[in-house]
Design a protein around this motif. Structure first.
Motif, PDB file in Angstrom:
ATOM      1  N   PHE A 145      52.385 -45.552 -50.546  1.00  0.00           N
ATOM      2  CA  PHE A 145      52.942 -45.921 -51.841  1.00  0.00           C
ATOM      3  C   PHE A 145      54.457 -46.075 -51.839  1.00  0.00           C
ATOM      4  N   THR A 146      55.131 -45.565 -50.816  1.00  0.00           N
ATOM      5  CA  THR A 146      56.593 -45.595 -50.818  1.00  0.00           C
ATOM      6  C   THR A 146      57.132 -47.013 -50.953  1.00  0.00           C
ATOM      7  N   ASP A 147      56.596 -47.932 -50.172  1.00  0.00           N
ATOM      8  CA  ASP A 147      57.092 -49.313 -50.227  1.00  0.00           C
ATOM      9  C   ASP A 147      56.025 -50.284 -50.723  1.00  0.00           C
ATOM     10  N   TYR A 148      55.083 -49.780 -51.525  1.00  0.00           N
ATOM     11  CA  TYR A 148      54.035 -50.636 -52.077  1.00  0.00           C
ATOM     12  C   TYR A 148      54.643 -51.605 -53.090  1.00  0.00           C
ATOM     13  N   ASP A 149      54.160 -52.835 -53.084  1.00  0.00           N
ATOM     14  CA  ASP A 149      54.676 -53.862 -53.991  1.00  0.00           C
ATOM     15  C   ASP A 149      54.065 -53.670 -55.382  1.00  0.00           C
ATOM     16  N   ASP A 150      54.704 -52.819 -56.187  1.00  0.00           N
ATOM     17  CA  ASP A 150      54.160 -52.457 -57.496  1.00  0.00           C
ATOM     18  C   ASP A 150      54.979 -53.009 -58.654  1.00  0.00           C
ATOM     19  N   GLY A 151      55.957 -53.847 -58.347  1.00  0.00           N
ATOM     20  CA  GLY A 151      56.769 -54.444 -59.401  1.00  0.00           C
ATOM     21  C   GLY A 151      57.643 -53.453 -60.140  1.00  0.00           C
ATOM     22  N   GLY A 152      57.793 -52.243 -59.592  1.00  0.00           N
ATOM     23  CA  GLY A 152      58.613 -51.231 -60.240  1.00  0.00           C
ATOM     24  C   GLY A 152      57.877 -50.432 -61.293  1.00  0.00           C
ATOM     25  N   PHE A 153      56.529 -50.477 -61.299  1.00  0.00           N
ATOM     26  CA  PHE A 153      55.754 -49.787 -62.327  1.00  0.00           C
ATOM     27  C   PHE A 153      54.998 -48.558 -61.821  1.00  0.00           C
ATOM     28  N   TYR A 154      55.001 -48.298 -60.517  1.00  0.00           N
ATOM     29  CA  TYR A 154      54.284 -47.138 -59.981  1.00  0.00           C
ATOM     30  C   TYR A 154      55.266 -46.034 -59.612  1.00  0.00           C
ATOM     31  N   PHE A 155      54.922 -44.799 -59.995  1.00  0.00           N
ATOM     32  CA  PHE A 155      55.737 -43.629 -59.687  1.00  0.00           C
ATOM     33  C   PHE A 155      54.810 -42.481 -59.294  1.00  0.00           C
ATOM     34  N   THR A 157      55.041 -37.969 -58.802  1.00  0.00           N
ATOM     35  CA  THR A 157      55.785 -36.720 -58.751  1.00  0.00           C
ATOM     36  C   THR A 157      55.323 -35.852 -57.599  1.00  0.00           C
ATOM     37  N   ALA A 158      54.201 -36.192 -56.989  1.00  0.00           N
ATOM     38  CA  ALA A 158      53.770 -35.530 -55.759  1.00  0.00           C
ATOM     39  C   ALA A 158      54.593 -36.090 -54.608  1.00  0.00           C
ATOM     40  N   PRO A 159      55.031 -35.234 -53.717  1.00  0.00           N
ATOM     41  CA  PRO A 159      55.823 -35.731 -52.589  1.00  0.00           C
ATOM     42  C   PRO A 159      54.971 -36.480 -51.582  1.00  0.00           C
ATOM     43  N   SER A 160      55.571 -37.456 -50.937  1.00  0.00           N
ATOM     44  CA  SER A 160      54.894 -38.147 -49.845  1.00  0.00           C
ATOM     45  C   SER A 160      54.568 -37.155 -48.738  1.00  0.00           C
ATOM     46  N   ASP A 161      53.505 -37.445 -48.007  1.00  0.00           N
ATOM     47  CA  ASP A 161      53.158 -36.590 -46.875  1.00  0.00           C
ATOM     48  C   ASP A 161      54.230 -36.600 -45.797  1.00  0.00           C
ATOM     49  N   VAL A 162      55.144 -37.541 -45.884  1.00  0.00           N
ATOM     50  CA  VAL A 162      56.292 -37.529 -44.983  1.00  0.00           C
ATOM     51  C   VAL A 162      57.127 -36.271 -45.227  1.00  0.00           C
ATOM     52  N   LEU A 163      57.069 -35.714 -46.456  1.00  0.00           N
ATOM     53  CA  LEU A 163      57.770 -34.466 -46.762  1.00  0.00           C
ATOM     54  C   LEU A 163      56.918 -33.236 -46.448  1.00  0.00           C
ATOM     55  N   LEU A 383      63.109 -33.160 -59.109  1.00  0.00           N
ATOM     56  CA  LEU A 383      62.401 -34.370 -58.687  1.00  0.00           C
ATOM     57  C   LEU A 383      63.292 -35.276 -57.846  1.00  0.00           C
ATOM     58  N   ASP A 384      64.509 -35.536 -58.341  1.00  0.00           N
ATOM     59  CA  ASP A 384      65.463 -36.353 -57.588  1.00  0.00           C
ATOM     60  C   ASP A 384      64.814 -37.606 -57.008  1.00  0.00           C
ATOM     61  N   PHE A 385      64.237 -38.419 -57.877  1.00  0.00           N
ATOM     62  CA  PHE A 385      63.538 -39.615 -57.435  1.00  0.00           C
ATOM     63  C   PHE A 385      64.421 -40.502 -56.557  1.00  0.00           C
ATOM     64  N   THR A 386      63.822 -41.025 -55.518  1.00  0.00           N
ATOM     65  CA  THR A 386      64.461 -42.082 -54.737  1.00  0.00           C
ATOM     66  C   THR A 386      64.292 -43.397 -55.487  1.00  0.00           C
ATOM     67  N   ASP A 387      64.878 -44.450 -54.967  1.00  0.00           N
ATOM     68  CA  ASP A 387      64.725 -45.764 -55.598  1.00  0.00           C
ATOM     69  C   ASP A 387      63.283 -46.244 -55.568  1.00  0.00           C
ATOM     70  N   ASP A 388      62.460 -45.638 -54.717  1.00  0.00           N
ATOM     71  CA  ASP A 388      61.040 -46.006 -54.640  1.00  0.00           C
ATOM     72  C   ASP A 388      60.192 -45.295 -55.688  1.00  0.00           C
ATOM     73  N   GLY A 389      60.832 -44.469 -56.535  1.00  0.00           N
ATOM     74  CA  GLY A 389      60.093 -43.822 -57.617  1.00  0.00           C
ATOM     75  C   GLY A 389      59.254 -42.644 -57.187  1.00  0.00           C
ATOM     76  N   GLU A 390      59.763 -41.850 -56.257  1.00  0.00           N
ATOM     77  CA  GLU A 390      59.063 -40.674 -55.775  1.00  0.00           C
ATOM     78  C   GLU A 390      60.072 -39.590 -55.445  1.00  0.00           C
ATOM     79  N   PRO A 391      59.639 -38.324 -55.368  1.00  0.00           N
ATOM     80  CA  PRO A 391      60.591 -37.244 -55.102  1.00  0.00           C
ATOM     81  C   PRO A 391      61.311 -37.406 -53.772  1.00  0.00           C
ATOM     82  N   GLY A 392      62.608 -37.191 -53.818  1.00  0.00           N
ATOM     83  CA  GLY A 392      63.389 -37.208 -52.594  1.00  0.00           C
ATOM     84  C   GLY A 392      63.435 -35.845 -51.941  1.00  0.00           C
ATOM     85  N   ARG A 393      62.904 -34.846 -52.665  1.00  0.00           N
ATOM     86  CA  ARG A 393      62.798 -33.493 -52.130  1.00  0.00           C
ATOM     87  C   ARG A 393      61.557 -32.857 -52.726  1.00  0.00           C
TER      88      ARG A 393
END
Length: 419
Positions: A145-155, A157-163, A383-393
């Protein structure tokens, strides 16, 4: 304008579905199109009421309802009470989840919370974001979901498994294991966390003896367990949902239980019921198993308030993250002074960082009314969202099953996205 055209087209089809389902004459005229501005912020959800992740449904659904009550106790959103949430069941089936999303969209919602499973969200994300409606998940962790083409509408609050992966790898390595076998369900969640954990382990000098996915719909897991055994691991990581109980049973029968090797799981296996599912009448057989998950019980006041609101709740997994989804949507609408998703979606990232800190809806709403920039710190943590609309921490919990097979929180760790 393109989003509005898509929204109208998708609504027309979804409304027809709703009319056919409930048989309301003129039903298409009875509700406003999804995402249309009318001054009232409308929530819907597509979450597991049935299916293999049904245990994750109650904490997320009740937390969403609690969030809406919290908003209304503080005067509502945009000066109006938030109406009751429109429900939809993801049911653990892609087709059902997509149909549920259509029905929820047809009710004229501005945002959909869910799905719980990454695979279920992928079954309908294009419907929701393509309709110009905001989607926010409190439990999608797949890196997809980090770089999914969602037109800016998907967010989310769960962290990516990369975290989550660095913490999981640190736990395994901290227990002294050098040779690790990784197995996971063959979907975006399983593959994503498996690959991220494999990289973290190898970067830390461990040998990944096996990294393989399996069909989660299989009725027998002896083949994948034999591959694990043949790899001669010191530790085994199982990335699974409900089928993980069968996988763990097979591992124990093959002499690869937590009394013989290190056994680790992730958020999909974090459940108080897991030991009794794996070994009915003998939950101690899972004693010593460890795992990681986005933290769900670090905010004592929130947990107390949620349990007062929903006293029958047993699991809390991802409840804080769903609460924060709802709050972020509502505060973004306040910041945009609009319930139009095209407008408040643009505020979702900004309200989570680089402003004056606040941690309740009432306090944040007051700051916004005073014309000040806010930094909403959620009940799940900053939350500190990144520009991709997900937690940066993220705050990641390390859990374990004690010598009686009872679930315990060992500690929590902070994990931050790498620049």
């Amino acid at each position: 304008m393109k989003a509005s055209v898509r929204r109208s087209a998708i609504f027309a089809g979804a409304a027809a579905l709703l009319v056919a389902a409930v048989g309301v004459p003129g039903g298409a005229q009875a509700v406003a199109p999804a995402g249309e501005e009318d001054g009232e912020l409308k929530f819907g959800y597509v979450l597991p009421e049935t299916g293999q992740l049904a245990f994750l449904g109650p904490p997320q659904i009740e937390s969403l309802k609690f969030a809406i009550q919290t908003m209304n106790d503080a005067g509502g959103v945009l000066g109006k009470p938030v109406p009751a949430v429109v429900s939809g069941d993801e049911a653990g089936q892609e087709a059902v989840a997509a149909q549920s999303a259509d029905r929820v969209l047809a009710a004229g919602v501005d945002t959909i919370i869910g799905a719980a499973a990454s695979g279920m969200s992928l079954a309908f994300i294009d419907r929701v974001t393509g309709a110009g409606v905001v989607q926010c998940s409190g439990s999608n962790t797949a890196p997809t979901f980090t770089d999914y083409d969602d037109g800016g509408f998907y967010f989310r609050t769960a962290p990516s498994d990369v975290l989550q992966a660095p913490v999981l790898a640190d736990v395994i390595r901290g227990d002294g294991h050098d040779r690790v076998a990784l197995i996971g369900r063959a979907d975006d969640y399983g593959r994503g966390l498996l690959e991220s954990t494999e990289k973290e382990l190898e970067d830390d000098g461990a040998t990944v003896a096996l990294a393989e996915t399996y069909d989660p719909k299989a009725t027998n897991f002896d083949q994948i367990v034999q591959k694990v055994k043949d790899s001669r691991p010191e530790a085994v990581v199982v990335i699974a949902f409900e089928e993980g109980a069968q996988v763990l049973q097979a591992l124990i029968e093959a002499g690869l239980g937590p009394d013989r090797v290190g056994v680790y799981g992730a958020d999909g296996l974090r459940s108080e019921e897991l030991p009794s599912l794996v070994a009915p009448g003998n939950p101690q057989r899972l004693a010593g198993m460890k795992g990681t998950a986005p933290a769900s019980a670090t905010n004592a006041q929130y947990v107390k308030d949620l349990k007062k609101f929903a006293p029958d709740l047993k699991e809390l997994q991802f409840a804080p993250q769903v609460f924060d989804c709802a709050m972020t949507v509502a505060l973004a609408a306040e910041q945009a002074k609009s319930d139009n998703p095209e407008k408040f979606a643009e505020e979702m990232v900004g309200i989570t960082k680089d402003g004056e800190k606040c941690n309740t809806f009432a306090a944040c709403k007051e700051l916004i009314a005073d014309g000040r920039d806010i930094d909403y710190d959620g009940v799940s943590g900053p939350l500190d969202f990144t520009d991709d609309g997900e937690p940066g921490r993220a705050t990641i919990e390390v859990y374990a099953y004690d010598d009686q097979g009872k679930l315990q929180t060992v500690r929590t760790e902070e994990s931050t996205a790498q620049e």
